[in-house]
Design a protein around this motif. Structure first.
Motif, short mmCIF file in Angstrom:
data_model
loop_
_atom_site.label_atom_id
_atom_site.label_comp_id
_atom_site.label_asym_id
_atom_site.label_seq_id
_atom_site.Cartn_x
_atom_site.Cartn_y
_atom_site.Cartn_z
N ILE A 8 0.83 -1.21 0.00
CA ILE A 8 0.00 0.00 0.00
C ILE A 8 0.87 1.26 0.00
CG2 ILE A 8 -1.87 1.26 1.14
CD1 ILE A 8 -2.81 -1.25 2.47
N ILE A 9 0.55 2.16 -0.93
CA ILE A 9 1.13 3.51 -0.91
C ILE A 9 0.12 4.39 -0.17
CG2 ILE A 9 2.00 5.46 -2.27
CD1 ILE A 9 2.62 3.52 -4.55
N MET A 10 0.45 4.69 1.06
CA MET A 10 -0.50 5.40 1.95
C MET A 10 -0.37 6.89 1.67
SD MET A 10 0.42 3.32 5.47
CE MET A 10 2.07 3.95 5.65
N ASP A 11 -1.21 7.40 0.78
CA ASP A 11 -1.02 8.79 0.36
C ASP A 11 -2.25 9.64 0.67
OD1 ASP A 11 0.35 10.90 -0.78
OD2 ASP A 11 -0.15 10.37 -2.84
N GLY A 12 -2.01 10.95 0.86
CA GLY A 12 -3.12 11.90 1.02
C GLY A 12 -3.29 12.45 2.43
N ILE A 26 -2.31 -1.11 -3.63
CA ILE A 26 -3.33 -0.07 -3.44
C ILE A 26 -2.62 1.26 -3.27
CG2 ILE A 26 -5.12 0.82 -1.88
CD1 ILE A 26 -5.73 -2.06 -1.02
N ARG A 27 -3.06 2.28 -4.01
CA ARG A 27 -2.60 3.63 -3.70
C ARG A 27 -3.82 4.50 -3.44
NH1 ARG A 27 2.23 7.39 -5.79
NH2 ARG A 27 1.72 9.22 -4.53
N THR A 28 -3.81 5.16 -2.30
CA THR A 28 -4.92 6.04 -1.94
C THR A 28 -4.64 7.46 -2.47
OG1 THR A 28 -3.90 6.55 0.20
CG2 THR A 28 -5.46 4.71 0.14
N TYR A 34 4.16 1.61 2.50
CA TYR A 34 5.13 2.65 2.13
C TYR A 34 4.89 3.82 3.07
CZ TYR A 34 8.02 4.89 -1.59
OH TYR A 34 9.02 5.47 -2.34
N ALA A 35 5.81 4.01 4.00
CA ALA A 35 5.59 5.00 5.05
C ALA A 35 6.44 6.25 4.87
CB ALA A 35 5.87 4.38 6.42
N PHE A 36 7.63 6.11 4.26
CA PHE A 36 8.50 7.28 4.09
C PHE A 36 9.49 6.97 2.97
CE2 PHE A 36 11.98 10.20 5.12
CZ PHE A 36 11.28 11.36 5.44
N SER A 37 9.46 7.81 1.93
CA SER A 37 10.30 7.51 0.76
C SER A 37 11.65 8.23 0.85
CB SER A 37 9.58 7.94 -0.51
OG SER A 37 9.57 9.36 -0.64
N SER A 38 12.58 7.78 0.02
CA SER A 38 13.89 8.46 -0.08
C SER A 38 13.66 9.94 -0.41
CB SER A 38 14.72 7.88 -1.23
OG SER A 38 14.83 6.51 -1.14
N GLU A 39 12.68 10.18 -1.29
CA GLU A 39 12.41 11.56 -1.72
C GLU A 39 11.76 12.39 -0.62
OE1 GLU A 39 11.69 8.78 -3.55
OE2 GLU A 39 13.28 9.08 -5.04
N ASN A 40 11.06 11.72 0.32
CA ASN A 40 10.41 12.47 1.40
C ASN A 40 11.41 13.19 2.31
OD1 ASN A 40 7.73 10.00 1.80
ND2 ASN A 40 7.75 11.88 0.59
N TRP A 41 12.70 12.80 2.26
CA TRP A 41 13.72 13.53 3.04
C TRP A 41 13.80 14.99 2.60
CZ3 TRP A 41 15.18 11.65 7.41
CH2 TRP A 41 15.41 10.29 7.59
N GLY A 42 13.35 15.27 1.39
CA GLY A 42 13.41 16.63 0.86
C GLY A 42 12.27 17.52 1.34
N ARG A 43 11.35 17.00 2.13
CA ARG A 43 10.24 17.83 2.64
C ARG A 43 10.75 18.83 3.69
NH1 ARG A 43 4.58 14.47 2.82
NH2 ARG A 43 4.78 13.67 0.70
N PRO A 44 9.95 19.85 4.04
CA PRO A 44 10.40 20.81 5.05
C PRO A 44 10.85 20.09 6.34
CG PRO A 44 8.34 21.54 4.06
CD PRO A 44 8.61 20.16 3.52
N MET A 63 -2.10 8.52 -9.48
CA MET A 63 -1.93 7.26 -10.21
C MET A 63 -0.49 7.11 -10.65
SD MET A 63 -5.45 6.89 -12.23
CE MET A 63 -6.94 7.58 -11.53
N ARG A 64 0.37 6.91 -9.69
CA ARG A 64 1.78 6.67 -10.00
C ARG A 64 2.37 5.77 -8.92
NH1 ARG A 64 1.41 12.34 -9.36
NH2 ARG A 64 1.71 12.94 -7.18
N ILE A 65 3.58 5.33 -9.21
CA ILE A 65 4.23 4.34 -8.34
C ILE A 65 5.19 5.01 -7.35
CG2 ILE A 65 5.74 2.28 -8.40
CD1 ILE A 65 2.92 1.75 -9.48
N SER A 66 5.67 6.21 -7.69
CA SER A 66 6.54 6.98 -6.79
C SER A 66 7.71 6.18 -6.22
CB SER A 66 5.71 7.63 -5.66
OG SER A 66 4.72 8.47 -6.19
N ASN A 67 8.42 5.49 -7.11
CA ASN A 67 9.68 4.82 -6.72
C ASN A 67 9.48 3.70 -5.69
OD1 ASN A 67 12.43 4.44 -6.95
ND2 ASN A 67 13.01 6.22 -5.72
#
Ligand code: IPE
Ligand code: IPE
Ligand code: MG
Length: 257
Positions: A17-21, A187-189, A62-72, A193-197
């Motif tokens: 699951i990509i837990m998004d939103g 499942i992606r919420t 999927y709780a935290f991506s490599s790219e999420n390190w770039g968030r504030p 509609m993408r896979i986001s790595n």
């Protein structure tokens, strides 16, 4: 609404699951984004509980991506605090529910207190066999693939494996997900509609499901609706429907899925 005696003939063996939103859930309510992440933890609890009670043996979140390190920085630190709190609270549930905790990703990039809790929980739950709950943390699939390539290149230099021996099975065994079957359902919420790595290698034949619900609103019923759809999908793996039917008849003399 789907009721308690929910039953489906075909459940996924491995649900990812990509837990998004979370952020948009909060923003819609004029709340800070972190409130969305907090509410999202409740969805994690109910989805873990439901998957376990349905008998799904592998669940990957999927709780935290490599790219999420770039968030504030404040958002990243709130997420880390939330994760530390969730993990400390969850250990007793994982033990009583006999769930094994597993982690994929570059966990050494996480704060030390979180690495320590993760290692402790993984060790204390390693004999549990009801369900494997994998958290993808500081995870990026391209990074995982590169690390696997480096490992195999080093083994070739050291002479412990020859390039000719490298096949899909050997390659998969050097990924973070070694020993875990490929996800058969994703499942992606949140409507994206993408896979986001996420699990690029492993998802080669996963059934994909996208729903508009923001993760904090994703509950047991939403999960059951998704699983019902999975149950109706026809998976062909490159073969024809006739071949699959024939294979099923040869194997079980039963109905195809
Ligand atoms: C998912 O929700 C949680 C993480 C990526 C950590 P988001 O924080 O991405 O929420 P949106 O997509 O901005 O609404
Ligand atoms: C993917 O969500 C990562 C997690 C759910 C942990 P993102 O919100 O980070 O992905 P993008 O930026 O929309 O692709
Ligand atoms: Mg998002």
């Amino acid at each position: 609404m789907i009721t308690k005696g929910f039953f489906l003939p075909h459940l996924p063996k491995h649900l990812a699951i990509i837990m998004d939103g979370n952020g948009r859930w909060a923003q819609k309510r004029h709340l800070p984004r972190v409130m969305g992440h907090q509410k999202g933890v409740e969805s994690v609890r109910s989805v873990v509980e439901e998957c376990r009670s349905l008998g799904i043996p592998y669940l990957t979140l999927y709780a935290f991506s490599s790219e999420n390190w770039g968030r504030p920085a404040e958002e990243v630190s709130s997420l880390m605090e939330l994760l530390a709190r969730y993990l400390s609270k969850e250990l007793s549930t994982l033990l009583t529910q006999k769930i094994r905790l597993n982690v994929i990703g570059e966990i050494e990039r996480l704060p030390k207190n979180i690495c320590d809790i993760l290692t402790e929980i993984a060790t204390r739950t390693q004999e549990n066999s009801t369900m494997v709950l994998t958290l993808a943390l500081s995870y990026g699939s391209r990074n995982e693939l590169l690390r696997a390539c480096r490992t195999l290149a080093q083994e070739a230099i050291d002479g412990t494996c020859s390039p000719k021996e490298i096949d899909e099975k050997l390659f998969a065994s050097r990924l973070d997900t070694a020993g875990i079957p490929d996800p058969d359902f994703l499942i992606r919420t949140s409507g994206e509609m993408r896979i986001s790595n996420f699990l690029l290698w492993q998802m080669a034949y996963a059934e994909l499901y996208f729903c508009p619900t923001y993760w904090p609103d994703f509950n047991k019923e939403a999960l059951q609706t998704a699983l019902s759809e999975f149950s109706q999908r026809k998976r062909r793996f490159g073969l024809t429907a006739e071949q699959l039917k024939q294979n099923e008849t040869d194997q079980h003399g039963g109905s195809a899925h």
